[in-house]
Design a protein around this motif. Structure first.
Motif, PDB file in Angstrom:
ATOM      1  N   VAL A   1       0.858  -1.181   0.000  1.00 35.00           N
ATOM      2  CA  VAL A   1       0.000   0.000   0.000  1.00 35.00           C
ATOM      3  C   VAL A   1       0.895   1.232   0.000  1.00 35.00           C
ATOM      4  CG1 VAL A   1      -1.788   1.265   1.233  1.00 35.00           C
ATOM      5  CG2 VAL A   1      -1.798  -1.243   1.233  1.00 35.00           C
ATOM      6  N   ASN A   2       0.910   1.963  -1.114  1.00 34.28           N
ATOM      7  CA  ASN A   2       1.779   3.137  -1.247  1.00 34.28           C
ATOM      8  C   ASN A   2       1.085   4.374  -0.683  1.00 34.28           C
ATOM      9  OD1 ASN A   2       3.954   1.785  -2.629  1.00 34.28           O
ATOM     10  ND2 ASN A   2       2.634   1.727  -4.434  1.00 34.28           N
ATOM     11  N   SER A   3       0.897   4.384   0.629  1.00 36.40           N
ATOM     12  CA  SER A   3       0.098   5.421   1.277  1.00 36.40           C
ATOM     13  C   SER A   3       0.904   6.642   1.698  1.00 36.40           C
ATOM     14  CB  SER A   3      -0.610   4.834   2.494  1.00 36.40           C
ATOM     15  OG  SER A   3       0.343   4.245   3.370  1.00 36.40           O
TER      16      SER A   3
ATOM     17  N   LEU B   1       5.187   5.849  -2.681  1.00 34.81           N
ATOM     18  CA  LEU B   1       4.620   5.969  -4.021  1.00 34.81           C
ATOM     19  C   LEU B   1       5.695   6.304  -5.049  1.00 34.81           C
ATOM     20  CD1 LEU B   1       2.112   5.964  -5.828  1.00 34.81           C
ATOM     21  CD2 LEU B   1       1.773   8.377  -5.244  1.00 34.81           C
TER      22      LEU B   1
ATOM     23  N   LEU C   1      -1.328   3.485  -7.013  1.00 33.51           N
ATOM     24  CA  LEU C   1      -2.194   3.977  -5.946  1.00 33.51           C
ATOM     25  C   LEU C   1      -3.329   3.011  -5.634  1.00 33.51           C
ATOM     26  CD1 LEU C   1      -2.687   7.783  -6.766  1.00 33.51           C
ATOM     27  CD2 LEU C   1      -1.615   6.839  -4.720  1.00 33.51           C
TER      28      LEU C   1
ATOM     29  N   VAL D   1      -4.264   1.912  -2.087  1.00 34.39           N
ATOM     30  CA  VAL D   1      -4.380   2.953  -1.068  1.00 34.39           C
ATOM     31  C   VAL D   1      -5.854   3.184  -0.745  1.00 34.39           C
ATOM     32  CG1 VAL D   1      -3.989   5.414  -0.614  1.00 34.39           C
ATOM     33  CG2 VAL D   1      -2.231   4.054  -1.771  1.00 34.39           C
TER      34      VAL D   1
ATOM     35  N   PRO E   1      -7.736   6.172   0.257  1.00 33.35           N
ATOM     36  CA  PRO E   1      -7.567   7.617   0.455  1.00 33.35           C
ATOM     37  C   PRO E   1      -8.654   8.212   1.341  1.00 33.35           C
ATOM     38  CG  PRO E   1      -8.524   7.190  -1.691  1.00 33.35           C
ATOM     39  CD  PRO E   1      -8.203   5.844  -1.100  1.00 33.35           C
TER      40      PRO E   1
ATOM     41  N   LEU F   1      -1.545  12.214  -4.578  1.00 28.35           N
ATOM     42  CA  LEU F   1      -1.635  11.562  -3.273  1.00 28.35           C
ATOM     43  C   LEU F   1      -1.803  12.590  -2.149  1.00 28.35           C
ATOM     44  CD1 LEU F   1      -1.653   9.073  -1.520  1.00 28.35           C
ATOM     45  CD2 LEU F   1       0.856   9.106  -1.515  1.00 28.35           C
TER      46      LEU F   1
END
Length: 502
Positions: free
Chosen positions: A39-41, A46, A300, A303, A305, A472
């Motif tokens: 998870v590229n949070s 990212l 993404l 993620v 959001p 992001l």
């Protein structure tokens, strides 16, 4: 009706594109395996996964699609349909919710390259030419009647009287100048011309249009000034002129992909137009912005959001922003009010680039005024990104030439990135960003040479990171735009531009 039938050609092109993309990815080196599952949070995570090889993979796919479809991905054509299939397929596979929004528009499509040949006298052979947009179709061989040059007539072809004594059944050769190309061609047709060749009144090619109101079934093309003057002085000239076009109503598509956020009432949008012009594959304009958005979207996908993310790949931008305008104009007001901001990425890898950021606050004092409230903050977000990289940047006006236009007209805060089109790079800009002063930012703008090779890798890589950073950051907090704060401890590295609520 033309377009949006999933033809064998478009499906084959899509398969070729995927095969080519796989080849490029394997030769360039795949992204770290962790990117496929994690998870590229955070921005740091990212940016580790959004890389140039991934963006170029998508550009290679778009190039392969064009190669399989007459060298173009213009809206309404099989090449564009295959581009839609590619983008929608990648986003669905990544887990985004994807919708395809069809709409109709007035279009002009070149079905095969125009032909201009000298039949006699010797030397015979092909003559370089550029078809006029909205030309009719035809294949004619006839003598050529040249109208007087501007030195003898300041408004050549602009009045019916200019064709007094014109020989019906011949091809008219007319200089550019003083009135529209459509007026010249219409007057020639009325005098009995079966084809028209317009030559420039200055050095260089003509990138001209007859306008979508031109409906005469008359082949019309153009040549340079030097070629036109030579043809006008050739006695006994016989030429062949062939054009093969479609003019009329076509159906094309916007691709919309959504990643639901905890706050469904606050939507962060980012978009890029997916179509090319007739003349070429459009791998910088706008395969660069389109490819960067696909790469960011794929990384993404896992993620969760705070705000809902919605990415758009617009159709028919090159036909005067038709796709984005249709989308905005058909949204109910309540849905439009949910859009917190719009980010636009149109041409972000120009070979002779400058790092342009849209001038949201009109601090440059050029052209249009400021964007809607919040646009200045978007500009500052991008400025802080480039500052963190130690890179110079420059403002560019909201000129209305790209898909931010209908969003701004509807009061949506907007911003984005641009690396330049047909504008000429100054000596001062060359000193800051390198490249060649006195040359266009993109010398292949709207031409057949806008291919996979038409690219500045450094500009594309940096701007792809900037796309990832901004999307992001705003996916987690739009506090500076509309007061909607993030939850948790998200920080938009590499700086603390967007405040967070703890």
């Amino acid at each position: 009706m033309f377009g949006r039938s999933r033809t064998v050609a478009s499906l084959t092109a899509g398969c070729l594109a995927l095969a080519a993309a796989g080849t490029i990815a394997s030769s360039a080196g795949a992204a770290p395996t962790t990117c496929a599952s994690r998870v590229n949070s955070t921005v740091d995570k990212l940016l580790e996964c959004v890389d140039l090889a991934g963006v170029r993979e998508h550009q290679a796919a778009l190039q392969a699609i064009a190669d399989a479809n007459n060298g173009t991905r213009v809206s309404g054509s099989p090449g564009y349909d295959a581009s839609v299939d590619y983008v929608a397929g990648r986003l669905r596979a990544a887990g985004w919710r994807v919708a395809e929004q069809d709409f109709q528009f007035q279009t002009f499509i070149v079905l095969s390259p125009s032909v201009l040949e000298q039949v006699s006298p010797a030397p015979v052979g092909p003559v370089a030419n550029a078809i006029m947009s909205y030309s009719g179709s035809g294949d004619v061989t006839a003598s050529v009647t040249a109208l007087p040059a501007p030195a003898a007539d300041a408004t050549p072809g602009c009045e019916a009287a200019d064709f007094a004594g014109f020989t019906p059944g011949t091809i008219a050769l007319i200089s550019r100048g003083a009135c529209t190309f459509a007026i010249k061609a219409s007057n020639a047709y009325a005098a009995g011309a079966i084809g028209v060749v317009i030559y420039n009144n200055q050095a260089g090619e003509i990138n001209g249009t007859l306008g979508n109101g031109f409906t005469l079934n008359l082949p019309v093309t153009s040549v340079t000034q030097a070629v036109g003057q030579q043809l006008a002085q050739t006695p006994g000239l016989v030429m062949r002129l062939k054009t093969d076009t479609f003019r009329g109503i076509a159906t094309t598509t916007n691709v919309l992909a959504e990643l639901p956020g905890k706050n469904t009432g606050n939507v962060v949008m980012a978009g890029a137009h997916l179509d090319s012009v007739n003349a070429g594959p459009g791998v910088n304009d706008n395969g660069s912005g389109s490819a960067a958005l696909v790469e960011v979207a794929e990384n993404l996908a896992k993620v969760k959001p705070q705000n809902t993310l919605r990415f758009a790949w617009w159709g028919a931008e090159e036909a005067n922003l038709v796709g984005s305008t249709y989308y905005v104009n058909t949204l109910p007001q309540a849905e439009l009010d949910r859009i917190a901001l719009y980010l636009n990425f149109d041409m972000i890898g120009s070979p002779n680039h400058v790092f342009f950021i849209y001038d949201g606050d009109d601090s440059d004092g050029v052209g249009a005024g400021p964007g809607p409230a919040g646009s200045a903050q978007i500009e500052k977000t991008f400025e802080k990104f480039f500052t963190s990289r130690g890179l110079p940047f420059k403002g560019t006006d909201f000129s209305g030439r790209s898909d931010y236009g209908p969003f701004i007209a509807s009061g949506v805060p907007s911003g984005g990135l641009f690396t330049g089109a047909e504008g000429i790079k100054t000596a001062e800009e060359a000193a800051l960003w390198g490249g060649t002063a006195g040359q266009a930012y993109d010398p292949c703008y709207h031409q057949a040479c806008d291919t996979y090779a038409n690219n500045n890798a450094g500009a594309l890589e940096t701007n792809s990171d900037a796309v990832a950073y901004a999307t992001l950051s705003y996916a987690m907090s739009t506090n500076l735009i509309n007061g909607t704060k993030s939850k948790g401890n998200f920080r938009p590295a590499p700086d603390e531009h967007a405040p967070v609520e703890r």
